[in-house]
Design a protein around this motif. Sequence first.
Motif, PDB file in Angstrom:
ATOM      1  N   VAL A 293      44.717  43.816  34.067  1.00  0.00           N
ATOM      2  CA  VAL A 293      44.156  45.165  34.151  1.00  0.00           C
ATOM      3  C   VAL A 293      43.399  45.292  35.461  1.00  0.00           C
ATOM      4  O   VAL A 293      42.480  44.512  35.743  1.00  0.00           O
ATOM      5  CB  VAL A 293      43.211  45.459  32.970  1.00  0.00           C
ATOM      6  CG1 VAL A 293      42.601  46.853  33.114  1.00  0.00           C
ATOM      7  CG2 VAL A 293      43.949  45.326  31.653  1.00  0.00           C
ATOM      8  N   LEU A 294      43.778  46.283  36.270  1.00  0.00           N
ATOM      9  CA  LEU A 294      43.099  46.543  37.536  1.00  0.00           C
ATOM     10  C   LEU A 294      42.743  48.022  37.597  1.00  0.00           C
ATOM     11  O   LEU A 294      43.614  48.884  37.594  1.00  0.00           O
ATOM     12  CB  LEU A 294      44.003  46.170  38.717  1.00  0.00           C
ATOM     13  CG  LEU A 294      43.445  46.463  40.115  1.00  0.00           C
ATOM     14  CD1 LEU A 294      42.134  45.718  40.343  1.00  0.00           C
ATOM     15  CD2 LEU A 294      44.470  46.097  41.182  1.00  0.00           C
ATOM     16  N   TYR A 295      41.433  48.289  37.631  1.00  0.00           N
ATOM     17  CA  TYR A 295      40.966  49.685  37.693  1.00  0.00           C
ATOM     18  C   TYR A 295      40.245  49.895  39.020  1.00  0.00           C
ATOM     19  O   TYR A 295      39.208  49.281  39.287  1.00  0.00           O
ATOM     20  CB  TYR A 295      40.018  49.986  36.531  1.00  0.00           C
ATOM     21  CG  TYR A 295      39.599  51.448  36.482  1.00  0.00           C
ATOM     22  CD1 TYR A 295      40.341  52.367  35.747  1.00  0.00           C
ATOM     23  CD2 TYR A 295      38.490  51.904  37.177  1.00  0.00           C
ATOM     24  CE1 TYR A 295      39.990  53.717  35.716  1.00  0.00           C
ATOM     25  CE2 TYR A 295      38.126  53.235  37.154  1.00  0.00           C
ATOM     26  CZ  TYR A 295      38.877  54.134  36.417  1.00  0.00           C
ATOM     27  OH  TYR A 295      38.524  55.474  36.395  1.00  0.00           O
ATOM     28  N   LEU A 296      40.805  50.779  39.858  1.00  0.00           N
ATOM     29  CA  LEU A 296      40.227  51.098  41.159  1.00  0.00           C
ATOM     30  C   LEU A 296      40.058  52.605  41.324  1.00  0.00           C
ATOM     31  O   LEU A 296      40.041  53.123  42.438  1.00  0.00           O
ATOM     32  CB  LEU A 296      41.116  50.546  42.275  1.00  0.00           C
ATOM     33  CG  LEU A 296      41.230  49.010  42.341  1.00  0.00           C
ATOM     34  CD1 LEU A 296      42.281  48.599  43.362  1.00  0.00           C
ATOM     35  CD2 LEU A 296      39.891  48.375  42.659  1.00  0.00           C
ATOM     36  N   GLY A 297      39.944  53.304  40.212  1.00  0.00           N
ATOM     37  CA  GLY A 297      39.790  54.754  40.277  1.00  0.00           C
ATOM     38  C   GLY A 297      38.446  55.163  40.843  1.00  0.00           C
ATOM     39  O   GLY A 297      37.471  54.417  40.793  1.00  0.00           O
ATOM     40  N   GLY A 298      38.392  56.384  41.401  1.00  0.00           N
ATOM     41  CA  GLY A 298      37.121  56.918  41.878  1.00  0.00           C
ATOM     42  C   GLY A 298      36.613  56.276  43.143  1.00  0.00           C
ATOM     43  O   GLY A 298      35.415  56.141  43.336  1.00  0.00           O
ATOM     44  N   ASN A 299      37.513  55.872  44.035  1.00  0.00           N
ATOM     45  CA  ASN A 299      37.116  55.325  45.326  1.00  0.00           C
ATOM     46  C   ASN A 299      37.635  56.239  46.441  1.00  0.00           C
ATOM     47  O   ASN A 299      37.829  57.440  46.208  1.00  0.00           O
ATOM     48  CB  ASN A 299      37.651  53.896  45.473  1.00  0.00           C
ATOM     49  CG  ASN A 299      36.857  52.902  44.637  1.00  0.00           C
ATOM     50  OD1 ASN A 299      35.731  52.562  44.963  1.00  0.00           O
ATOM     51  ND2 ASN A 299      37.454  52.431  43.538  1.00  0.00           N
ATOM     52  N   ALA A 300      37.833  55.701  47.625  1.00  0.00           N
ATOM     53  CA  ALA A 300      38.319  56.496  48.753  1.00  0.00           C
ATOM     54  C   ALA A 300      39.534  55.820  49.385  1.00  0.00           C
ATOM     55  O   ALA A 300      39.711  55.834  50.597  1.00  0.00           O
ATOM     56  CB  ALA A 300      37.210  56.689  49.790  1.00  0.00           C
ATOM     57  N   ILE A 301      40.379  55.232  48.540  1.00  0.00           N
ATOM     58  CA  ILE A 301      41.533  54.460  49.003  1.00  0.00           C
ATOM     59  C   ILE A 301      42.646  55.409  49.463  1.00  0.00           C
ATOM     60  O   ILE A 301      43.037  56.332  48.748  1.00  0.00           O
ATOM     61  CB  ILE A 301      42.034  53.542  47.883  1.00  0.00           C
ATOM     62  CG1 ILE A 301      40.915  52.580  47.455  1.00  0.00           C
ATOM     63  CG2 ILE A 301      43.269  52.765  48.329  1.00  0.00           C
ATOM     64  CD1 ILE A 301      41.221  51.794  46.197  1.00  0.00           C
ATOM     65  N   ARG A 302      43.145  55.164  50.669  1.00  0.00           N
ATOM     66  CA  ARG A 302      44.223  55.986  51.236  1.00  0.00           C
ATOM     67  C   ARG A 302      45.567  55.272  51.252  1.00  0.00           C
ATOM     68  O   ARG A 302      46.614  55.915  51.330  1.00  0.00           O
ATOM     69  CB  ARG A 302      43.876  56.390  52.681  1.00  0.00           C
ATOM     70  CG  ARG A 302      42.642  57.283  52.806  1.00  0.00           C
ATOM     71  CD  ARG A 302      42.326  57.541  54.264  1.00  0.00           C
ATOM     72  NE  ARG A 302      41.201  58.445  54.420  1.00  0.00           N
ATOM     73  CZ  ARG A 302      41.290  59.768  54.523  1.00  0.00           C
ATOM     74  NH1 ARG A 302      42.492  60.323  54.490  1.00  0.00           N
ATOM     75  NH2 ARG A 302      40.233  60.517  54.653  1.00  0.00           N
ATOM     76  N   PHE A 303      45.529  53.951  51.188  1.00  0.00           N
ATOM     77  CA  PHE A 303      46.755  53.171  51.397  1.00  0.00           C
ATOM     78  C   PHE A 303      46.795  52.007  50.422  1.00  0.00           C
ATOM     79  O   PHE A 303      45.783  51.374  50.147  1.00  0.00           O
ATOM     80  CB  PHE A 303      46.796  52.662  52.845  1.00  0.00           C
ATOM     81  CG  PHE A 303      47.908  51.699  53.128  1.00  0.00           C
ATOM     82  CD1 PHE A 303      49.212  52.155  53.295  1.00  0.00           C
ATOM     83  CD2 PHE A 303      47.667  50.334  53.232  1.00  0.00           C
ATOM     84  CE1 PHE A 303      50.244  51.274  53.551  1.00  0.00           C
ATOM     85  CE2 PHE A 303      48.687  49.441  53.492  1.00  0.00           C
ATOM     86  CZ  PHE A 303      49.983  49.924  53.658  1.00  0.00           C
ATOM     87  N   ILE A 304      47.975  51.744  49.878  1.00  0.00           N
ATOM     88  CA  ILE A 304      48.179  50.611  48.974  1.00  0.00           C
ATOM     89  C   ILE A 304      49.065  49.590  49.682  1.00  0.00           C
ATOM     90  O   ILE A 304      50.184  49.919  50.096  1.00  0.00           O
ATOM     91  CB  ILE A 304      48.861  51.050  47.667  1.00  0.00           C
ATOM     92  CG1 ILE A 304      48.067  52.165  47.003  1.00  0.00           C
ATOM     93  CG2 ILE A 304      49.010  49.869  46.716  1.00  0.00           C
ATOM     94  CD1 ILE A 304      48.753  52.740  45.791  1.00  0.00           C
ATOM     95  N   PRO A 305      48.606  48.357  49.841  1.00  0.00           N
ATOM     96  CA  PRO A 305      49.450  47.360  50.506  1.00  0.00           C
ATOM     97  C   PRO A 305      50.676  47.022  49.673  1.00  0.00           C
ATOM     98  O   PRO A 305      50.628  47.022  48.444  1.00  0.00           O
ATOM     99  CB  PRO A 305      48.516  46.147  50.643  1.00  0.00           C
ATOM    100  CG  PRO A 305      47.510  46.316  49.551  1.00  0.00           C
ATOM    101  CD  PRO A 305      47.309  47.803  49.406  1.00  0.00           C
ATOM    102  N   ASN A 306      51.769  46.732  50.356  1.00  0.00           N
ATOM    103  CA  ASN A 306      53.003  46.375  49.654  1.00  0.00           C
ATOM    104  C   ASN A 306      52.819  45.138  48.789  1.00  0.00           C
ATOM    105  O   ASN A 306      53.498  44.968  47.771  1.00  0.00           O
ATOM    106  CB  ASN A 306      54.126  46.125  50.667  1.00  0.00           C
ATOM    107  CG  ASN A 306      54.619  47.415  51.303  1.00  0.00           C
ATOM    108  OD1 ASN A 306      54.663  48.450  50.650  1.00  0.00           O
ATOM    109  ND2 ASN A 306      54.963  47.352  52.577  1.00  0.00           N
ATOM    110  N   GLU A 307      51.885  44.282  49.179  1.00  0.00           N
ATOM    111  CA  GLU A 307      51.683  43.028  48.465  1.00  0.00           C
ATOM    112  C   GLU A 307      51.281  43.225  47.006  1.00  0.00           C
ATOM    113  O   GLU A 307      51.443  42.314  46.192  1.00  0.00           O
ATOM    114  CB  GLU A 307      50.616  42.194  49.171  1.00  0.00           C
ATOM    115  CG  GLU A 307      51.072  41.550  50.469  1.00  0.00           C
ATOM    116  CD  GLU A 307      51.094  42.511  51.636  1.00  0.00           C
ATOM    117  OE1 GLU A 307      51.520  42.114  52.734  1.00  0.00           O
ATOM    118  OE2 GLU A 307      50.692  43.683  51.454  1.00  0.00           O
ATOM    119  N   ILE A 308      50.764  44.393  46.677  1.00  0.00           N
ATOM    120  CA  ILE A 308      50.334  44.612  45.294  1.00  0.00           C
ATOM    121  C   ILE A 308      51.522  44.525  44.334  1.00  0.00           C
ATOM    122  O   ILE A 308      51.357  44.273  43.139  1.00  0.00           O
ATOM    123  CB  ILE A 308      49.610  45.967  45.151  1.00  0.00           C
ATOM    124  CG1 ILE A 308      48.655  45.942  43.958  1.00  0.00           C
ATOM    125  CG2 ILE A 308      50.590  47.118  45.038  1.00  0.00           C
ATOM    126  CD1 ILE A 308      47.705  47.106  43.894  1.00  0.00           C
ATOM    127  N   GLY A 309      52.733  44.694  44.864  1.00  0.00           N
ATOM    128  CA  GLY A 309      53.928  44.550  44.045  1.00  0.00           C
ATOM    129  C   GLY A 309      54.163  43.122  43.579  1.00  0.00           C
ATOM    130  O   GLY A 309      55.003  42.885  42.702  1.00  0.00           O
TER     131      GLY A 309
END
Length: 356
Positions: free
Chosen positions: A159-175
Motif C-alpha cells: 500500500v502506497l499513499y501519496l495523495g495530497g502532495n505536489a507531485i508532477r511526475f511519476i518515475p517509470n521505475e514505480i512499475g
Amino acid sequence: MKFLDLTWKGLNELNDEHQSLPTKNSMAYRDKTDAETTAVAVEEIDASHNLISKFHPKFICSFKHLIKLKVCSNCLSEIPAQLSNLTMLKELYVTNNRLTFLPPELCRLQLEVLNLSGNMFKVFPPVLCQMVQLKTLLMGGNGLREIPKHITNLIQLEVLYLGGNAIRFIPNEIGDMLSLNALSLCDNQLTAIPTSFSKLTNLKSLSLHNNVLHYLPREVLSLVSLAELSLRGNPLVARFAHDLAYDPPTLFEIASRSIALSGTNYTTSCLPPQLIQHLNSASKCPNPKCAGVYFEHKYKQIKFVDFCGKYRLPLMQYLCSPECISSGTSSAASSEYETEDEEERSNDIIRRVLLG
C-alpha cells in the motif's frame, strides 16, 4: 498485549520526568493478558492528541517490547534517532505533526507500517527507501514534489499513499513495485501516467482523482487485478486532448521502417548489431487497416474504451502516422481499432470507475 493509553492528556513531552508511568491499576492501561504491567510488558502506546513537541529517548526506549507506537496530532518536529533501538517496533504512526526530515538511523527499524501523512515533508526522506520491510507507507498531505527512483527498493510494499502532495511526475521505475495492490496518487499535479504501470499486475485499487490527466495509457488494460479506478476531477472526465503531436520520422527511422516492412530477414544479414537491435524494437501500428510499424516517432491519438459497459475512457494509443486516421476514423469517434477481446477484457476487469 498491554496497551498504554496516553491520549488527550495535555502532555507537552513524553518524558519520564514529566510523565511517570501509570500504576498497575491505572485506567491508562488496558489489560489484554494477565502479564505484569511494566514498561517491558507494554507492546502498544497511543499518545495522540496532545501537545507533545519532543519525547525523551530514555523514556520511549524503556519499552523494549513495543510493537506499535502512535503519536498523531501533536507538535513533533523531529523523531529521535534512538527510536531505532526499538527492535520489535512494527507500526509507527506520526500523522499531523511538523516533521520535515527523518534520522537515517531509523533504517535499522523493521517497520511494516509507517504513517507520516499530514506533516511538512518537501523532499521524500531518503531513509524510507532503505526500510525494505515496509508493507504500508502513507505520506499524504505533505509537500512532496517528486517520487525517488529508489522507492523500488521497497519490494514488499503493498500500500502506497501519496495523495495530497505536489507531485508532477511519476518515475517509470514505480512499475517495478510488483507487490503493490493499492496506489493512491490523488490530489497532485500529474499530467500523465507512465506505461510501466502495465507491470503492476497485482494492483487492485488506483486513485488518480483531482490531477491534470487528459488521458490514460492503453497499458492500463493490462492491469488484470484492477477493481477500482478513481478518475474524478481530471480534465479527461470533462474534455479530451486535441491536436496531439506527431514528429516526422528521421531518415534513419524511414529506412528502418522500410526494412521492417520489406520482410527481409535482416537477422542473418551483415547489418551492424546496433541496427538489428533497433529493428527488433519496432512497434506494430494498432490500426488493423495499416501494416505499418513505428519506432521513436509516432502519432499520438486518443482511443475510447468502454469500462463497465457505461463509461468510455480516453486511452492513449500510438499510430505510425496521421494518415492512419484519415479514412473517416477520428479520435472522438467510436473505437474502431479496438478488438472484441480488448473491449470484453476492459469490461471484466474494472468493477468500479469513479468519475464523479
